[in-house]
Design an enzyme around this catalytic site. Structure first.
Site, short mmCIF file in Angstrom:
data_model
loop_
_atom_site.label_atom_id
_atom_site.label_comp_id
_atom_site.label_asym_id
_atom_site.label_seq_id
_atom_site.Cartn_x
_atom_site.Cartn_y
_atom_site.Cartn_z
N LYS A 53 58.40 42.65 56.47
CA LYS A 53 59.17 43.86 56.14
C LYS A 53 60.52 43.44 55.61
CE LYS A 53 58.50 48.20 57.27
NZ LYS A 53 57.51 48.94 57.53
N1 GLU Z 1 55.86 50.97 54.90
C1 GLU Z 1 54.57 51.33 55.41
C2 GLU Z 1 54.46 50.96 56.87
O1 GLU Z 1 55.42 50.85 57.55
C3 GLU Z 1 53.44 50.81 54.55
C4 GLU Z 1 53.34 49.30 54.45
C5 GLU Z 1 52.32 48.83 53.44
O2 GLU Z 1 51.62 49.65 52.87
O3 GLU Z 1 52.26 47.61 53.25
O4 GLU Z 1 53.39 50.87 57.40
#
Ligand code: GLU
Length: 425
Positions: A110
């Protein structure tokens, strides 16, 4: 500012506490516990961007890669003033548990940039996104680390990431570029239905919870915090279930209507109002501090972390919390909820529809297939229901709450992978 600092630190402490709790209940191997308690890589980049007025601003971007035992790192990028290394660590770790629980061939990552996108023009945001992508270099890649949208980041930004990644590679490396990022617009490698995948998943897990408790969502009153991608799609799907939206909170304010707010009508309003709910004329503005205390059956926090805490958990009226956001409930708040018999559908299950949709997009890009909306929605629902059943079975087996049960399922899969392949060298 001090409170903000406390909150960010709180998210990382929360995810570590949740991990330790599950590791203790399941008796996790001590060596694997050491590995999973730590992030693999933490990338911090500072990069300059030319503003519309000709001046230069230097931004700080983050990408934390928690674990890749099951496959490439996967997870979103957020643009928010609260993004820093601790927040990125917490959110990356949650992604590892989320992708593992969903049975995907991914690890967890992330990141994001510490900024408020409201302060920048579209062309500035484009240059910020492209320069951030360039700064990340080969730390991201279709089989290395695959970003996606998160708070305040859009399909358009994902298209810029894909284009920048491709444009900065030599021609021989470009052929397989599209799946370096997911959540792209449908017109450029995006998946039909990826936009609604997270909100849809929230409602699928709520329906599964209702079936499990032998109740119905129809006629139930619910409140939603955040009316961004997750909050508004979840509300539209809740409307199909016959549930009644009575209050919505976002950074601009809190609105309430006893007889219900039509999510479609509110979306038309917010779409013309910079995404903000404040000023919506068919509901009353109420004191934001009363939001979580409102009378309702279901509460869907779909904004930021650390919202349900020891300060408000004892006042919550809902019978179930469906975590559309990442980390909205801290451990102290959760302990109070569980004691009061309130169920929490944990984030790593409840909002996993988004990353499952991303996996479908990645597969579609790899194979050159194009799936229909019906394909996507059907496959998404069945994957989510498999996860839900696994979590319930684990909660029965280990006599524990849904979050700890979900962590156990997720951690076990990674434990098996490590045991089979060993530790290099
Ligand atoms: N930001 C989203 C989450 O927290 C999606 C992450 C993704 O699709 O890789 O799950």
């Amino acid at each position: 500012m001090e409170t903000e600092e406390k909150k960010k630190k709180g998210m990382y402490e929360s995810v570590q506490y949740q991990f330790e709790t599950a590791a203790n209940v399941m008796g996790l191997d001590e060596n694997i516990r050491k590995i999973l308690a730590t992030t693999n890589n933490e990338i911090v980049v500072h990069f300059p961007v030319k503003m519309d007025n000709g001046s230069v601003e230097v931004f700080t971007g983050y990408r934390v890669q928690h674990n890749n035992a099951l496959g490439p790192y996967k997870g979103g990028l957020r643009y928010h003033p609260s993004v820093d290394i601790a927040a990125a660590r917490a959110l990356a770790t949650w992604m590892t548990w989320k992708t593992s629980l969903a049975g995907l061939p991914y690890g967890g990552g992330k990141g994001g940039v510490q900024l408020d996108p409201a302060n920048y023009s579209q062309s500035e945001l484009e240059r910020i996104t492209r320069r951030f992508t360039y700064s990340l270099g080969d730390n991201i890649g279709p089989d290395i680390d695959i970003p996606a949208p998160d708070v305040n980041t859009t399909p358009q930004m994902m298209a810029w990431i894909a284009d920048t990644y491709m444009s900065t590679k030599s021609p021989s490396e470009r052929s397989n570029f599209a799946h370096v990022v997911t959540g792209k617009p449908v017109g450029t490698g995006g998946l039909e239905g990826r936009d609604r995948a997270t909100g849809f998943g929230v409602v699928v897990t709520l329906q599964a919870w209702a079936d499990w408790k032998e109740t119905s969502l129809s006629g139930k009153k619910y409140i939603v915090q955040g009316f961004g991608n997750v909050g508004h799609w979840a509300s539209l799907f809740m409307k199909e279930k016959g549930a009644i939206l009575t209050a919505v909170q976002d950074a601009s304010g809190t609105i309430y209507a006893e007889d219900g707010i039509d999510p479609q009508d509110l979306l038309t309003y917010t779409s013309a109002n910079n995404g903000r709910v404040a000023g919506y004329s068919k509901a009353h503005a109420i004191d934001p501090s009363t939001f979580f205390t409102l009378d309702c059956d279901i509460c869907i926090p779909a904004a930021l972390g650390d919202q349900i805490t020891e300060e408000n958990a004892h006042l919550i009226k809902a019978k179930v919390i469906a975590e559309g956001a990442n980390g909205p409930t801290n451990p102290e708040g959760e302990a109070i909820l569980l004691k009061r018999g309130i169920d929490v559908i944990p984030d790593i299950l409840c909002n996993s529809g988004g990353v499952i949709g991303s996996y479908f997009e990645w597969l579609q890009n790899k194979s050159g297939e194009i799936w229909t909306m019906d394909d996507v929605i059907g496959k998404l629902e069945s994957k989510l229901l498999i996860s839900f059943k696994k979590v319930v079975a684990s909660s029965v087996e280990y006599k524990t709450d849904l979050r700890t049960a979900a962590y156990i399922v997720a951690i076990k899969r990674i434990e098996v992978a490590y045991k089979l392949r060993g530790i290099f060298p």
